[in-house]
Design an enzyme around this catalytic site. Sequence first.
Site, PDB file in Angstrom:
ATOM      1  N   HIS A  83     -33.590  12.428  14.511  1.00 43.83           N
ATOM      2  CA  HIS A  83     -33.047  13.659  14.515  1.00 43.83           C
ATOM      3  C   HIS A  83     -32.024  13.681  15.269  1.00 43.83           C
ATOM      4  O   HIS A  83     -31.025  14.350  14.861  1.00 43.83           O
ATOM      5  CB  HIS A  83     -34.383  14.844  15.271  1.00 43.83           C
ATOM      6  N   ASP A 112      -1.427  18.439   0.893  1.00 41.62           N
ATOM      7  CA  ASP A 112      -2.643  17.390   1.095  1.00 41.62           C
ATOM      8  C   ASP A 112      -2.808  17.020   2.426  1.00 41.62           C
ATOM      9  O   ASP A 112      -1.795  17.184   3.391  1.00 41.62           O
ATOM     10  CB  ASP A 112      -2.852  16.531  -0.031  1.00 41.62           C
ATOM     11  N   TRP A 148     -31.433   8.734  21.108  1.00 41.58           N
ATOM     12  CA  TRP A 148     -30.216   8.726  20.363  1.00 41.58           C
ATOM     13  C   TRP A 148     -29.264   8.085  21.468  1.00 41.58           C
ATOM     14  O   TRP A 148     -28.090   7.701  20.976  1.00 41.58           O
ATOM     15  CB  TRP A 148     -29.642  10.302  20.072  1.00 41.58           C
ATOM     16  N   SER A 176     -15.378   5.548   9.932  1.00 37.74           N
ATOM     17  CA  SER A 176     -14.710   6.803   9.085  1.00 37.74           C
ATOM     18  C   SER A 176     -14.348   7.632  10.026  1.00 37.74           C
ATOM     19  O   SER A 176     -13.476   8.215   9.923  1.00 37.74           O
ATOM     20  CB  SER A 176     -16.050   7.181   8.613  1.00 37.74           C
ATOM     21  N   SER A 177     -14.753   8.061  11.237  1.00 35.10           N
ATOM     22  CA  SER A 177     -14.378   9.056  12.181  1.00 35.10           C
ATOM     23  C   SER A 177     -12.891   8.810  12.647  1.00 35.10           C
ATOM     24  O   SER A 177     -11.892   9.597  12.783  1.00 35.10           O
ATOM     25  CB  SER A 177     -15.200   9.044  13.303  1.00 35.10           C
ATOM     26  N   HIS A 260     -20.011  11.901  26.814  1.00 30.79           N
ATOM     27  CA  HIS A 260     -19.541  13.041  27.257  1.00 30.79           C
ATOM     28  C   HIS A 260     -18.575  13.501  26.303  1.00 30.79           C
ATOM     29  O   HIS A 260     -18.492  14.570  25.817  1.00 30.79           O
ATOM     30  CB  HIS A 260     -19.346  13.256  28.857  1.00 30.79           C
ATOM     31  N   GLU A 262     -17.816  12.966  23.509  1.00 30.08           N
ATOM     32  CA  GLU A 262     -18.581  13.170  22.206  1.00 30.08           C
ATOM     33  C   GLU A 262     -19.010  14.709  22.090  1.00 30.08           C
ATOM     34  O   GLU A 262     -18.802  15.506  21.128  1.00 30.08           O
ATOM     35  CB  GLU A 262     -19.734  12.374  21.914  1.00 30.08           C
ATOM     36  N   TYR A 264     -17.879  17.209  23.421  1.00 31.14           N
ATOM     37  CA  TYR A 264     -16.587  18.023  23.305  1.00 31.14           C
ATOM     38  C   TYR A 264     -15.865  17.827  22.046  1.00 31.14           C
ATOM     39  O   TYR A 264     -15.337  18.635  21.591  1.00 31.14           O
ATOM     40  CB  TYR A 264     -15.464  17.854  24.538  1.00 31.14           C
ATOM     41  N   SER A 275     -11.574  31.252  17.719  1.00 31.49           N
ATOM     42  CA  SER A 275     -10.395  31.680  18.166  1.00 31.49           C
ATOM     43  C   SER A 275      -9.663  32.343  16.991  1.00 31.49           C
ATOM     44  O   SER A 275      -8.712  32.945  16.972  1.00 31.49           O
ATOM     45  CB  SER A 275      -9.628  30.645  18.604  1.00 31.49           C
ATOM     46  N   HIS A 309     -22.237  12.243  34.902  1.00 30.50           N
ATOM     47  CA  HIS A 309     -23.264  13.518  35.381  1.00 30.50           C
ATOM     48  C   HIS A 309     -24.506  13.326  34.673  1.00 30.50           C
ATOM     49  O   HIS A 309     -25.482  13.912  34.986  1.00 30.50           O
ATOM     50  CB  HIS A 309     -22.509  14.675  35.340  1.00 30.50           C
ATOM     51  N   HIS A 310     -24.491  12.328  33.450  1.00 35.33           N
ATOM     52  CA  HIS A 310     -25.717  11.797  33.081  1.00 35.33           C
ATOM     53  C   HIS A 310     -26.612  10.944  33.608  1.00 35.33           C
ATOM     54  O   HIS A 310     -27.646  10.622  32.949  1.00 35.33           O
ATOM     55  CB  HIS A 310     -25.216  11.413  31.478  1.00 35.33           C
ATOM     56  N   THR A 335     -13.181  26.531  30.775  1.00 32.50           N
ATOM     57  CA  THR A 335     -14.164  27.075  29.717  1.00 32.50           C
ATOM     58  C   THR A 335     -14.239  28.690  30.057  1.00 32.50           C
ATOM     59  O   THR A 335     -14.292  29.436  29.396  1.00 32.50           O
ATOM     60  CB  THR A 335     -15.591  26.491  29.894  1.00 32.50           C
ATOM     61  N   LYS A 338     -11.276  30.641  28.492  1.00 27.52           N
ATOM     62  CA  LYS A 338     -11.470  30.513  27.062  1.00 27.52           C
ATOM     63  C   LYS A 338     -12.450  31.939  26.920  1.00 27.52           C
ATOM     64  O   LYS A 338     -11.863  32.878  26.044  1.00 27.52           O
ATOM     65  CB  LYS A 338     -11.845  29.491  26.644  1.00 27.52           C
ATOM     66  N   ARG A 457     -39.080  15.576  28.464  1.00 27.76           N
ATOM     67  CA  ARG A 457     -38.367  15.255  26.894  1.00 27.76           C
ATOM     68  C   ARG A 457     -39.110  14.241  26.671  1.00 27.76           C
ATOM     69  O   ARG A 457     -39.677  13.121  27.398  1.00 27.76           O
ATOM     70  CB  ARG A 457     -37.138  15.427  27.216  1.00 27.76           C
TER      71      ARG A 457
HETATM   72  C1  HEM Z   1     -19.743  21.582  25.346  1.00 22.59           C
HETATM   73  C2  HEM Z   1     -20.833  20.984  24.637  1.00 22.59           C
HETATM   74  C3  HEM Z   1     -21.965  20.189  25.369  1.00 22.59           C
HETATM   75  C4  HEM Z   1     -22.837  19.456  24.851  1.00 22.59           C
HETATM   76  C5  HEM Z   1     -22.825  19.223  23.097  1.00 22.59           C
HETATM   77  C6  HEM Z   1     -23.776  18.860  25.722  1.00 22.59           C
HETATM   78  C7  HEM Z   1     -24.830  18.119  25.248  1.00 22.59           C
HETATM   79  C8  HEM Z   1     -25.520  17.507  26.251  1.00 22.59           C
HETATM   80  C9  HEM Z   1     -26.566  16.485  25.753  1.00 22.59           C
HETATM   81  C10 HEM Z   1     -26.963  15.822  24.416  1.00 22.59           C
HETATM   82  C11 HEM Z   1     -27.177  16.120  27.025  1.00 22.59           C
HETATM   83  C12 HEM Z   1     -28.356  15.104  26.892  1.00 22.59           C
HETATM   84  C13 HEM Z   1     -28.207  14.013  27.760  1.00 22.59           C
HETATM   85  C14 HEM Z   1     -29.536  13.003  27.927  1.00 22.59           C
HETATM   86  O1  HEM Z   1     -29.794  12.608  26.530  1.00 22.59           O
HETATM   87  O2  HEM Z   1     -29.904  13.174  28.804  1.00 22.59           O
HETATM   88  C15 HEM Z   1     -26.734  16.756  28.059  1.00 22.59           C
HETATM   89  C16 HEM Z   1     -26.678  16.724  29.369  1.00 22.59           C
HETATM   90  C17 HEM Z   1     -26.112  17.255  30.443  1.00 22.59           C
HETATM   91  N1  HEM Z   1     -25.010  18.206  30.235  1.00 22.59           N
HETATM   92 FE1  HEM Z   1     -24.247  18.839  28.376  1.00 22.59          FE
HETATM   93  N2  HEM Z   1     -23.450  19.252  26.818  1.00 22.59           N
HETATM   94  C18 HEM Z   1     -22.359  20.194  26.765  1.00 22.59           C
HETATM   95  C19 HEM Z   1     -21.751  20.874  27.598  1.00 22.59           C
HETATM   96  C20 HEM Z   1     -22.083  20.914  28.905  1.00 22.59           C
HETATM   97  C21 HEM Z   1     -21.133  21.571  29.999  1.00 22.59           C
HETATM   98  C22 HEM Z   1     -20.211  22.450  29.941  1.00 22.59           C
HETATM   99  C23 HEM Z   1     -21.746  21.018  31.358  1.00 22.59           C
HETATM  100  C24 HEM Z   1     -21.452  21.152  32.583  1.00 22.59           C
HETATM  101  C25 HEM Z   1     -20.668  22.061  32.962  1.00 22.59           C
HETATM  102  C26 HEM Z   1     -22.682  19.758  30.978  1.00 22.59           C
HETATM  103  C27 HEM Z   1     -23.523  19.347  31.937  1.00 22.59           C
HETATM  104  C28 HEM Z   1     -24.559  18.437  31.400  1.00 22.59           C
HETATM  105  C29 HEM Z   1     -25.153  17.538  32.388  1.00 22.59           C
HETATM  106  C30 HEM Z   1     -25.068  17.657  33.958  1.00 22.59           C
HETATM  107  C31 HEM Z   1     -26.345  17.001  31.751  1.00 22.59           C
HETATM  108  C32 HEM Z   1     -27.064  15.823  32.362  1.00 22.59           C
HETATM  109  C33 HEM Z   1     -28.582  16.381  32.339  1.00 22.59           C
HETATM  110  C34 HEM Z   1     -29.538  15.240  32.933  1.00 22.59           C
HETATM  111  O3  HEM Z   1     -29.259  14.079  32.569  1.00 22.59           O
HETATM  112  O4  HEM Z   1     -30.587  15.770  33.399  1.00 22.59           O
HETATM  113  N3  HEM Z   1     -23.010  19.889  29.600  1.00 22.59           N
HETATM  114  N4  HEM Z   1     -25.612  17.643  27.568  1.00 22.59           N
HETATM  115 CU   LIG Z   2     -21.668  14.958  29.842  1.00 19.19          CU
END
Ligand code: HEM
Ligand SMILES: [Cu+2]
Length: 543
Positions: A83, A112, A148, A176-177, A260, A262, A264, A275, A309-310, A335, A338, A457
């Site tokens: 998924h 084009d 994933w 591709s990307s 990370h 990604e 963005y 916008s 931070h992950h 952010t 914006k 999770r």
């Molecule tokens: C902008 C689009 C964003 C997307 C698409 C996104 C997506 C994600 C995803 C997929 C995870 C899960 C990671 C995992 O598998 O554990 C995650 C976790 C996290 N995100 Fe985001 N995020 C976004 C924005 C942000 C922002 C703005 C912040 C902080 C200001 C942030 C902080 C975090 C942190 C600290 C985690 C880790 C959580 C953990 O592992 O317990 N993210 N995010």
């Molecule tokens: Cu991140």
Amino acid sequence: MSQTADSVVDQIEHDHSHHGPRKGPLRWLLTVNHKDVGTMYLVLALVALLVGGVMALVIRAELFQPGLQLTQPQFFNSLTTMHGLTMIFLAIMPGLTGLANWMVPLQVGADDMYWPRVNNWAFWMLPPAALLLWWGFFMPQGAPGGGWTMYAPLSSTYAPPSIDYVIMAIHIMGISSILGALNIILTILKMRAKGMKLWDMPLFTWTWLITGFLLLLAMPTLAIAVTMLLTDRHLGTNFFEAAAGGDPVLFQHIFWFFGHPEVYIMILPAFGVVSEIVPAFSRKPLFGRTSMIWAVIAITFLSAIVWAHHMFTVGLPVEAQVLFMYTTMLIAIPTGIKIFNWVATMWRGSMTFEAPMLWALAFIFLFTIGGFSGLMLADVPADYQYHDTYFVVAHLHYVVVTGSLFAIIAGVYYWLPKWTGHMYNERLSQWHFWLSVISVNVTFFPMHFAGLAGMPRRIPDYPMQFMDFNMISTVGAFVFGFSQLLFIWLIIQTIRGGKEAGDRPWDGAKGLEWTLSSPPPYHTFTEPPSPQTVHNEGPHGYH
Ligand code: HEM
Ligand SMILES: [Cu+2]
């Protein structure tokens, strides 16, 4: 071989360039037209959304009650893994790329993309990659179940053979990307109409320019990570094998150095779409235009330095944790700028609430919730509690679903009259919006609470105490899923007919795309737009 592939394409281009699209199904196989390619990307995204959506509904159905009703644990894990991969690589990214293919040449006044044929190849790599990815479900040991994020050793030592197919699929999608990103960057830098300075470009084009560079940083990094998995599996290396001196945490560092940025990649073009829409339906120029662009640049830079931070819970030195905590929290500043600017654009505007605006407003409001839960996760001591709970699932879906996906839907409503020449059914679109926006919150908001209460999770079964939250989420998810059928129906209706759209269906909309007929001629700007038109449709021509 009497003819090379190139000369065949040349001939096709020559025969048809002055008349319109080639007839028959080969049109779609061989097309080098940016609008056709854009349409194909959008159709692929829709198909992937349905496939990934079905997986999500099976997951939610299993979680409706405690106990195992529908799936075995291994299959459940495959579902969450596939998924995630499907939604990120085949729904959101191609959806945004589809918008870019359609709109970037129109917005910069080009005829084009810079490399039309590369554009065709970049698209046609994706369907085989999708099949490789999904094929795992039909293999003897099933699809991978390591998430994933594909953490080693779950995806090296302990993975089913299908992981090799997934790695192959990721390589293809990555190539591709990268080709797509180069193509978009070159189109923007080399093909702008006379008189359009970089700082005058529409925001959607700006965000895609920056996203293009972010893709060039991120995709090779992912390729490195999965290649190391592959060599660990088959060539006797031990990068991630602790027993042989390797380090599984190394995988996480490399993965998140891709991962990370990604997120963005999935949100910056969404900022661009919003916008465009907010000024159009507020009938005012975008507030703080230059600061909007600098904010995107700042976010891009910060996104490349916050990956760990992950990984707060893997045992990083505490100094590193503090550093990654603060740099992550810094992202709140650009952010916030914006969000402030979007609100200031609406301030005292003559606002109307057609579908594109509704989706853009929902984006601003709900993405902010996702931003706040992100800040909460960035707080190291707190993350020790939330990490790998449903709180993370809630956070990431607020940013990817009510963020990226909502912006794609907003963009489709905004530009559909331009693409098809017809207005969509406004009444149906209101139903689609309200059903979606209510059900999406019913789905994801309770996940914050389930997570804070400690529900992990990626589990198929859970104790009784989490049941109520899960039942609510599951009901929400089914309503959200089925509401999207309205969207599909509405798009088909609009393609088939409906009220004539006219060149500029939204009276507040500015930009070169609205100076063309709806639908635009097959060969977009064969005559480049005049410097006067460029000026009138640019930020300085606003009146
Ligand atoms: C902008 C689009 C964003 C997307 C698409 C996104 C997506 C994600 C995803 C997929 C995870 C899960 C990671 C995992 O598998 O554990 C995650 C976790 C996290 N995100 Fe985001 N995020 C976004 C924005 C942000 C922002 C703005 C912040 C902080 C200001 C942030 C902080 C975090 C942190 C600290 C985690 C880790 C959580 C953990 O592992 O317990 N993210 N995010
Ligand atoms: Cu991140």
